[in-house]
Design a protein around this motif. Structure first.
Motif, short mmCIF file in Angstrom:
data_model
loop_
_atom_site.label_atom_id
_atom_site.label_comp_id
_atom_site.label_asym_id
_atom_site.label_seq_id
_atom_site.Cartn_x
_atom_site.Cartn_y
_atom_site.Cartn_z
N ASP A 12 -45.29 24.08 83.48
CA ASP A 12 -44.04 23.32 83.38
C ASP A 12 -42.93 23.89 84.26
O ASP A 12 -41.76 23.78 83.95
N SER A 13 -43.33 24.47 85.38
CA SER A 13 -42.34 24.92 86.35
C SER A 13 -41.86 23.78 87.24
O SER A 13 -40.88 23.92 87.97
N PRO A 90 -36.30 29.55 86.36
CA PRO A 90 -36.12 30.44 85.21
C PRO A 90 -36.94 29.97 84.00
O PRO A 90 -37.23 28.78 83.85
N LEU A 91 -37.28 30.93 83.14
CA LEU A 91 -38.09 30.62 81.96
C LEU A 91 -37.47 29.55 81.07
O LEU A 91 -38.19 28.66 80.59
N ALA A 95 -39.27 26.07 79.56
CA ALA A 95 -39.33 25.74 78.14
C ALA A 95 -38.74 24.36 77.87
O ALA A 95 -39.29 23.58 77.07
N TRP A 96 -37.64 24.04 78.53
CA TRP A 96 -37.04 22.72 78.37
C TRP A 96 -37.98 21.64 78.87
O TRP A 96 -38.10 20.58 78.26
N ARG A 97 -38.69 21.91 79.97
CA ARG A 97 -39.60 20.90 80.51
C ARG A 97 -40.80 20.69 79.59
O ARG A 97 -41.35 19.58 79.54
N VAL A 98 -41.23 21.73 78.86
CA VAL A 98 -42.30 21.54 77.87
C VAL A 98 -41.84 20.54 76.82
O VAL A 98 -42.57 19.61 76.44
N LEU A 132 -45.86 34.64 77.94
CA LEU A 132 -46.91 35.53 78.45
C LEU A 132 -47.14 35.31 79.94
O LEU A 132 -47.30 36.27 80.70
N CYS A 133 -47.14 34.04 80.34
CA CYS A 133 -47.28 33.74 81.77
C CYS A 133 -46.12 34.33 82.57
O CYS A 133 -46.32 34.89 83.65
N ASP A 134 -44.92 34.19 82.04
CA ASP A 134 -43.74 34.68 82.74
C ASP A 134 -43.78 36.20 82.88
O ASP A 134 -43.35 36.75 83.90
N GLU A 135 -44.31 36.87 81.87
CA GLU A 135 -44.33 38.34 81.89
C GLU A 135 -45.48 38.92 82.69
O GLU A 135 -45.34 39.98 83.29
N HIS A 136 -46.62 38.21 82.71
CA HIS A 136 -47.82 38.80 83.31
C HIS A 136 -48.29 38.07 84.57
O HIS A 136 -48.68 38.72 85.54
#
Length: 202
Positions: A12-13, A90-91, A95-98, A132-136
Motif C-alpha cells: 500500500d505504498s 511514510p508509514l 496505513a491510510w491507504r490500507v 514489520l515491512c517498514d522495519e525490516h
C-alpha cells in the motif's frame, strides 16, 4: 527507455497505482504478481507453480512487474530489471491507504486482485505486517537501491507526479541509461544520481 521495470516498496505504498499509470504512458505490459500468485478467491497457488510462472515472465522482452511474491523471486527481478522504482512514502500514508482500499473494496474489487479475493482477511493481514515491512524490508530496499544505482536507471520517489514526469520526457533524455542490459557507463551513472538525491533526500 527501459523495457524491464520493477516496482518495489512496502504494501500500500502506491506502487500498483503508479505501475498502472506508467504502463499506460509507455505501452509496456503490466504484470501484477497477485494474479499469478493467487487463485480466484484468494487462495495461493502451489509455490513451485508460482516460481515456474515467474521464471517464464522474466524471459519476456518487455514488462512492468508490480508486487513482491517472495524473497527469492523479488531478488531475481532486481537482477533482471533495467529500471528499479522504489516507492517509499511514510508509514502513516501506507496505513491510510490500507484503510481506503478496504472501504473502496466493499464496493469494487481493487484493480489487479484475483476475483473473489477476501477483502477483510487481506486488510487484517496488511495491518499486521505493515510495520514489520517498514522495519525490516524497506531498509533492505533502500540499501539495494543505492547499490543498483551504480548500474541501473533508478528512481526513488513518494509522488506519482514525479514518476509520470520522468517518463513523459522525450526518450532521448534517457540515453544515459538506454536499454543496455550491462548498465550505463560510469559517467552516465554519476549523472543519474543527483536527481535521485534531490527527489528523495537523505
Amino acid at each position: 527507455m527501459a523495457e524491464l521495470i520493477y516496482y518495489c516498496g512496502t504494501m500500500d505504498s502506491g506502487k500498483s497505482t503508479l505501475a498502472r499509470r506508467l504502463s499506460k504512458i509507455t505501452g509496456l505490459p503490466l504484470y501484477p504478481l497477485d494474479l499469478i500468485q493467487f487463485r480466484p478467491g484468494g487462495e495461493p497457488v502451489p509455490h513451485e507453480e508460482y516460481l515456474r510462472q515467474h521464471a517464464e515472465l522474466l524471459q519476456c522482452e518487455e514488462w512492468i512487474i508490480d508486487g513482491f511474491g517472495d524473497v527469492k523471486s523479488a531478488w531475481e527481478r532486481f537482477a533482471a530489471a533495467d529500471t528499479l522504482i522504489h516507492v517509499d512514502p511514510p508509514l502513516p500514508v501506507c496505513a491510510w491507504r490500507v484503510t481506503k482500499r478496504f472501504v473502496k473494496g466493499l464496493f469494487a474489487l481493487p484493480e489487479g486482485w484475483p476475483e473473489g479475493s477476501p477483502m477483510w482477511r487481506s486488510t487484517r493481514q496488511s495491518y499486521r505486517v505493515l510495520r514489520l515491512c517498514d522495519e525490516h524490508l524497506t531498509p533492505k530496499y533502500r540499501r539495494l537501491i543505492v547499490e543498483e544505482a551504480k548500474r541501473k536507471q533508478e528512481q526513488r520517489t513518494a509522488q506519482a507526479k514525479a514518476i509520470e514526469e520522468m517518463f513523459a520526457v522525450p526518450s532521448a533524455q534517457f540515453a544515459m541509461a538506454g536499454n543496455d542490459r550491462n548498465g550505463p557507463t560510469p559517467q552516465a551513472a554519476a549523472n543519474m544520481q543527483p536527481p535521485v538525491a534531490q527527489m528523495f533526500p537523505g
